[in-house]
Motif scaffolding. Structure first.
Motif, PDB file in Angstrom:
ATOM      1  N   GLN A  44      16.349 -19.791 -26.413  1.00 18.14           N
ATOM      2  CA  GLN A  44      16.862 -20.724 -27.424  1.00 18.14           C
ATOM      3  C   GLN A  44      16.560 -20.231 -28.837  1.00 18.14           C
ATOM      4  O   GLN A  44      17.395 -20.365 -29.739  1.00 18.14           O
ATOM      5  N   ALA A  45      15.380 -19.657 -29.021  1.00 16.06           N
ATOM      6  CA  ALA A  45      15.024 -19.143 -30.343  1.00 16.06           C
ATOM      7  C   ALA A  45      15.939 -17.994 -30.743  1.00 16.06           C
ATOM      8  O   ALA A  45      16.356 -17.890 -31.901  1.00 16.06           O
ATOM      9  N   ILE A  46      16.260 -17.129 -29.778  1.00 10.97           N
ATOM     10  CA  ILE A  46      17.177 -16.027 -30.058  1.00 10.97           C
ATOM     11  C   ILE A  46      18.564 -16.568 -30.390  1.00 10.97           C
ATOM     12  O   ILE A  46      19.208 -16.142 -31.353  1.00 10.97           O
ATOM     13  N   ALA A  47      19.021 -17.532 -29.589  1.00 10.63           N
ATOM     14  CA  ALA A  47      20.356 -18.103 -29.798  1.00 10.63           C
ATOM     15  C   ALA A  47      20.472 -18.755 -31.167  1.00 10.63           C
ATOM     16  O   ALA A  47      21.527 -18.679 -31.825  1.00 10.63           O
ATOM     17  N   ALA A  60       9.502  -6.565 -43.702  1.00 14.36           N
ATOM     18  CA  ALA A  60       8.051  -6.632 -43.564  1.00 14.36           C
ATOM     19  C   ALA A  60       7.622  -7.354 -42.293  1.00 14.36           C
ATOM     20  O   ALA A  60       6.428  -7.411 -41.994  1.00 14.36           O
ATOM     21  N   VAL A  61       8.594  -7.881 -41.548  1.00 20.25           N
ATOM     22  CA  VAL A  61       8.298  -8.671 -40.338  1.00 20.25           C
ATOM     23  C   VAL A  61       7.231  -9.717 -40.698  1.00 20.25           C
ATOM     24  O   VAL A  61       6.214  -9.877 -40.021  1.00 20.25           O
ATOM     25  N   ALA A  62       7.495 -10.439 -41.774  1.00 24.53           N
ATOM     26  CA  ALA A  62       6.463 -11.227 -42.448  1.00 24.53           C
ATOM     27  C   ALA A  62       5.844 -12.302 -41.572  1.00 24.53           C
ATOM     28  O   ALA A  62       4.607 -12.411 -41.475  1.00 24.53           O
ATOM     29  N   GLU A  63       6.675 -13.135 -40.917  1.00 24.42           N
ATOM     30  CA  GLU A  63       6.121 -14.251 -40.145  1.00 24.42           C
ATOM     31  C   GLU A  63       5.296 -13.770 -38.954  1.00 24.42           C
ATOM     32  O   GLU A  63       4.209 -14.301 -38.684  1.00 24.42           O
ATOM     33  N   LEU A 222       9.975  -8.664 -23.573  1.00 27.83           N
ATOM     34  CA  LEU A 222      10.982  -8.459 -24.619  1.00 27.83           C
ATOM     35  C   LEU A 222      11.386  -6.990 -24.734  1.00 27.83           C
ATOM     36  O   LEU A 222      11.709  -6.509 -25.815  1.00 27.83           O
ATOM     37  N   ALA A 223      11.377  -6.283 -23.611  1.00 26.05           N
ATOM     38  CA  ALA A 223      11.674  -4.848 -23.642  1.00 26.05           C
ATOM     39  C   ALA A 223      13.034  -4.549 -24.251  1.00 26.05           C
ATOM     40  O   ALA A 223      13.220  -3.526 -24.910  1.00 26.05           O
ATOM     41  N   ALA A 253      14.556  -9.956 -32.577  1.00 24.29           N
ATOM     42  CA  ALA A 253      13.263  -9.561 -32.018  1.00 24.29           C
ATOM     43  C   ALA A 253      12.136 -10.359 -32.672  1.00 24.29           C
ATOM     44  O   ALA A 253      11.191 -10.790 -31.994  1.00 24.29           O
ATOM     45  N   GLN A 254      12.229 -10.563 -33.973  1.00 28.25           N
ATOM     46  CA  GLN A 254      11.183 -11.309 -34.669  1.00 28.25           C
ATOM     47  C   GLN A 254      11.152 -12.767 -34.215  1.00 28.25           C
ATOM     48  O   GLN A 254      10.078 -13.340 -33.980  1.00 28.25           O
TER      49      GLN A 254
END
Length: 356
Positions: A44-47, A60-63, A222-223, A253-254
């Motif tokens: 769901q998060a990806i969607a 920066a992939v901050a979160e 998450l490969a 991915a994040q």
């Protein structure tokens, strides 16, 4: 006249992905993938992020950086991300070593190590494992020269599953010059249940020349999205960000990594199931006559030497796709109970005096 290319690159072996099952009905146990599908909350998060894929992600992939820093009680300046821990490892090698420099690692270990070192123009120094498949840390210390810039310690080791104890790694660090970076590659750390094992973050806190590699590919499943990170000394982490591919970690991915961290309890249950299956598989292998089978990863290692091709052929005939290293052995990923049952049938069918 051909376009001029780096001659050294043409001599490199290509990294080989685990054999795919296709439509054969065989079980693919060759890539150390998590056998379970993504959690619903992660999907769901990806969607929810799909409507924003026309935008660049946070470079920066901050979160996720803040979450990892909080989890391990380190500064965000110590955390650097990449498209999987192997890409972060590539950053480390490029930032640490070049022409004339040496990188030490155990062998056999992760197949990408010598490839990445040579791509960076440095010299790989492979040190043979001990007879019981472990890192020979005294021999690795003996291999250190004035040209050594980097040492890789895979714990647990891929593909053998053996681990390095804390005592062994402390004794090793006492012999490593402080200007040489030691990377503890913990891609399989979530499956390692031996309390005597070295823990990378403990060594990062104690020694100024230690970095730790983690990935979301294995335990978190998450490969296919590619996200991993290093916890490293501040100056090292800063250099990793300098050599990193810009925007290399996608927004999807994040989001998936954050959702996975939120679902840690649920994911831990899955990890426990994999570990329980590993214990069952190892016990069955030993009971059937396979000697030396042991692992703290999500896989098992069968040392088959010159019998590897024959054993692999039996596995394929029995519907099991393993990762075969000709002349050395086979690595088989722990799958579902059904997949593991078929593997155990194949392992019994392949067992001969020559195979143990």
């Amino acid at each position: 006249m051909m376009v001029q290319q780096r001659e050294a690159i043409s001599r490199l072996p290509a990294y080989k992905q685990g054999t795919a099952a296709g439509d054969s009905g065989a079980y693919k146990l060759s890539s150390n993938e998590n056998p379970y599908p993504p959690l619903a909350s992660v999907t769901q998060a990806i969607a929810s992020a799909l409507g924003e894929i026309h935008l660049y992600p946070s470079m920066a992939v901050a979160e996720v950086t803040e979450r990892i820093a909080e989890r391990f009680n380190v500064s965000s300046d110590n955390v650097a991300f990449g498209a999987g821990s192997v890409e972060v490892l590539s950053q480390i090698i490029h930032a640490s070593a070049g022409a004339g420099d040496e990188v030490i690692f155990a062998w056999r270990s992760f197949e990408a190590y010598p490839i990445l070192v040579q791509v960076a123009g440095a010299t790989p120094v492979a040190v043979a494992l001990t007879a019981d498949e472990c890192h020979d840390l005294p021999a690795m210390a003996d291999a250190i020269t004035s040209q050594t810039r980097l040492i890789l310690v895979c714990n647990p080791n891929n593909p053998t599953g053996a681990f390095v104890t804390a005592d062994e790694l402390h004794a090793f660090m006492a012999r490593v010059p402080e200007n040489v970076l030691v990377v503890v590659d913990e891609a399989y750390v979530h499956f390692n249940r031996d309390t005597a094992s070295a823990v990378g973050i403990d060594f990062f806190r104690r020694y100024p020349n230690v970095a730790v590699l983690h990935t979301f590919s294995k335990a978190y499943g998450l490969a296919g999205l590619r996200i991993g990170y290093a916890i490293a000394p501040t100056a090292v982490a800063a250099n990793l960000r300098r050599v990193a591919l810009p925007f290399g970690v996608t927004a999807l991915a994040q989001r998936a990594a954050l959702a996975s961290l939120d679902a840690e309890a649920e994911l831990t249950l899955r990890i426990d199931e994999i570990v329980a299956e590993r214990t069952r598989v190892l016990a069955a292998l030993r009971a059937s006559g396979w000697r030396g089978a042991s692992s703290q990863g999500n896989f098992v290692w069968l040392r088959t030497f010159n019998d590897t091709d024959r054993v692999n052929a039996v596995f394929i005939a029995e519907g099991i796709l393993a990762r075969a290293f000709p002349g050395e052995g086979l690595r088989v990923t722990i799958g579902t109970a059904k997949q593991n049952d078929r593997f155990l049938v194949a392992a019994s069918a392949a067992l001969t005096p020559a195979a143990v």
